[in-house]
Design an enzyme around this catalytic site. Sequence first.
Site, PDB file in Angstrom:
ATOM      1  N   GLU A 144      36.365  37.981  36.370  1.00  0.00           N
ATOM      2  CA  GLU A 144      37.893  37.829  36.741  1.00  0.00           C
ATOM      3  C   GLU A 144      38.050  36.790  37.681  1.00  0.00           C
ATOM      4  O   GLU A 144      38.337  36.913  39.055  1.00  0.00           O
ATOM      5  CB  GLU A 144      38.383  39.184  37.366  1.00  0.00           C
ATOM      6  CG  GLU A 144      38.557  40.237  36.527  1.00  0.00           C
ATOM      7  CD  GLU A 144      39.215  41.572  37.142  1.00  0.00           C
ATOM      8  OE1 GLU A 144      39.878  42.164  36.163  1.00  0.00           O
ATOM      9  OE2 GLU A 144      39.181  41.729  38.367  1.00  0.00           O
ATOM     10  N   GLU A 193      37.129  44.544  29.644  1.00  0.00           N
ATOM     11  CA  GLU A 193      37.420  45.713  30.415  1.00  0.00           C
ATOM     12  C   GLU A 193      38.724  46.300  29.991  1.00  0.00           C
ATOM     13  O   GLU A 193      39.708  45.252  29.994  1.00  0.00           O
ATOM     14  CB  GLU A 193      37.336  45.313  32.076  1.00  0.00           C
ATOM     15  CG  GLU A 193      36.185  45.139  32.685  1.00  0.00           C
ATOM     16  CD  GLU A 193      36.595  44.910  33.997  1.00  0.00           C
ATOM     17  OE1 GLU A 193      37.532  45.383  34.874  1.00  0.00           O
ATOM     18  OE2 GLU A 193      35.734  43.873  34.886  1.00  0.00           O
TER      19      GLU A 193
HETATM   20  C1  BGP Z   1      38.443  44.834  37.949  1.00  0.00           C
HETATM   21  C2  BGP Z   1      37.177  44.669  38.234  1.00  0.00           C
HETATM   22  C3  BGP Z   1      36.092  45.875  38.098  1.00  0.00           C
HETATM   23  C4  BGP Z   1      36.819  47.215  38.231  1.00  0.00           C
HETATM   24  C5  BGP Z   1      38.103  47.284  37.382  1.00  0.00           C
HETATM   25  C6  BGP Z   1      38.850  48.595  37.737  1.00  0.00           C
HETATM   26  O1  BGP Z   1      39.497  44.310  38.357  1.00  0.00           O
HETATM   27  O2  BGP Z   1      36.519  43.659  37.216  1.00  0.00           O
HETATM   28  O3  BGP Z   1      35.013  45.764  38.673  1.00  0.00           O
HETATM   29  O4  BGP Z   1      36.298  48.044  38.855  1.00  0.00           O
HETATM   30  O5  BGP Z   1      38.943  46.372  37.643  1.00  0.00           O
HETATM   31  O6  BGP Z   1      39.399  48.287  38.939  1.00  0.00           O
HETATM   32  P1  BGP Z   1      39.248  49.752  40.043  1.00  0.00           P
HETATM   33  O7  BGP Z   1      37.867  49.802  40.262  1.00  0.00           O
HETATM   34  O8  BGP Z   1      39.714  49.167  41.298  1.00  0.00           O
HETATM   35  O9  BGP Z   1      40.162  50.904  39.428  1.00  0.00           O
END
Ligand code: BGP
Length: 473
Positions: free
Chosen positions: A169, A361
């Site tokens: 990201e 993701e």
């Molecule tokens: C993204 C990241 C991840 C992740 C996911 C979910 O921004 O790349 O590392 O964890 O989001 O976010 P969160 O864990 O805050 O729910």
Amino acid sequence: MFPKDFLWGGAVAANQCEGAYQEDGKGLSIQDVMPRGIKGPRTERPTPDNLKLEGIDFYHRYKEDIAMFAEMGFKVFRTSIAWSRIFPNGDEEEPNEAGLQFYDNLFDECLKYGIQPLVTISHYETPLHLAEAYDGWLDRRLIGFYERYVRTIFTRYKGKVKYWLTFNEINSILNSPFMSGGINTPKEELTDSQLYQAIHHELVASALATKIGHEIDPEFRIGCMILSMPVYPLSPDPRDVIRAMEEEHRNSVFTDVHVRGEYPGYIKRYFREKGITLDITDEDREILKNTVDFISFSYYVSVCATADESKNIRGEGNLLGGVPNPTLKASEWGWQIDPRGLRYVLNQLWDKYQKPLFIVENGLGAADTLVPDGKGGYTVEDDYRIEYMRDHLLQVEEAIEDGVDVMGYTSWGCIDLVSASTAEMRKRYGFIYVDRNNDGTGTLARYRKKSFYWYKDVIASNGASLHETEGGV
Ligand code: BGP
């Protein structure tokens, strides 16, 4: 229909699951001093309330976990290499052999089941020393340290890893300069010029990694990784449409540079008007021409934009946030749910770049309850997660029907892990429940959720089973 070689799988990041934060020579990373994620203050040194120090103990339990991924039929498993396992401080000359050996073992374990590793080179886990001694990516010397790191891992894992992502990201640095860019200077004190200089260094490093990777192994497929977030105009007012376009530009500059190898006109205008002058050398410009093989991205939310300042209220959701969409529902954590946005973003990226796309993701963070499964064990009846994923995957299929080249889909947090933004366990994404709680208690035992069996069927049928139940959108 999903293509027959579609890469189904799941994703994690080292800092959110490995734990073992000081084992086998690992140095500290910025995550070890972020016990509250981006929401709370950082600490000077690791504190016991930081759940990432132990994570879900993936460092010791990866064999058990990968066996469960294989049971679901994963074709690909996305994880990151913790930079500070390989170069504990980040600026050493020689790598840490024990760290390298760990990932050899991990990748071998994946390959044993025919699972391809998809490796993020830098996932919010810059060595802490690079943040403290250099101010992270603000310093041009980081390019050299990153280059040494990528040369080391490319050479070592050639033949085992084919798919690489340079920075997780990468555009999230706009909002989270410490977590994303290891920049120690507090966000409020950073000037726009500094921020874009740091971004420039990362973009050069990313292109350099692509160049080096292709030299080391022409079979490597190297992609950028973007936090995708469609921005819709809040109303049909053309002023809102233009504002939405400008906000999209803030993010699309990252893909433009990665795919086209140079800065687009709108960002040059932004630099001009903001008085931003960057240190960009001729050599940098040459390096940037090494463009990526594919574009990967995370997708969780869409947002709205408005030119009407009285309505310009920022909602929760992902790291970048935006004006909430009045037509959408949100998760318990305020992240708005928009499956069609995924089809939209896939089409947008494809129309613009004609590069293969990889959804690396996507998923629903929710509080789960462990219940008896009636067979003497435990499970989670996570129908809400199944519904979320089914609705999103059906939109992926729509995009494929639209002609978009989609390489694969790795759902986020395929096993429960510590969240990035809030650093808690309670916000769970997995098909596999991990017995660990926000207060650090729990046995770390693993349990298959209902979604585990559901995803297994989806993969086995190459997506056909998604049509067995009616979509909710
Ligand atoms: C993204 C990241 C991840 C992740 C996911 C979910 O921004 O790349 O590392 O964890 O989001 O976010 P969160 O864990 O805050 O729910």
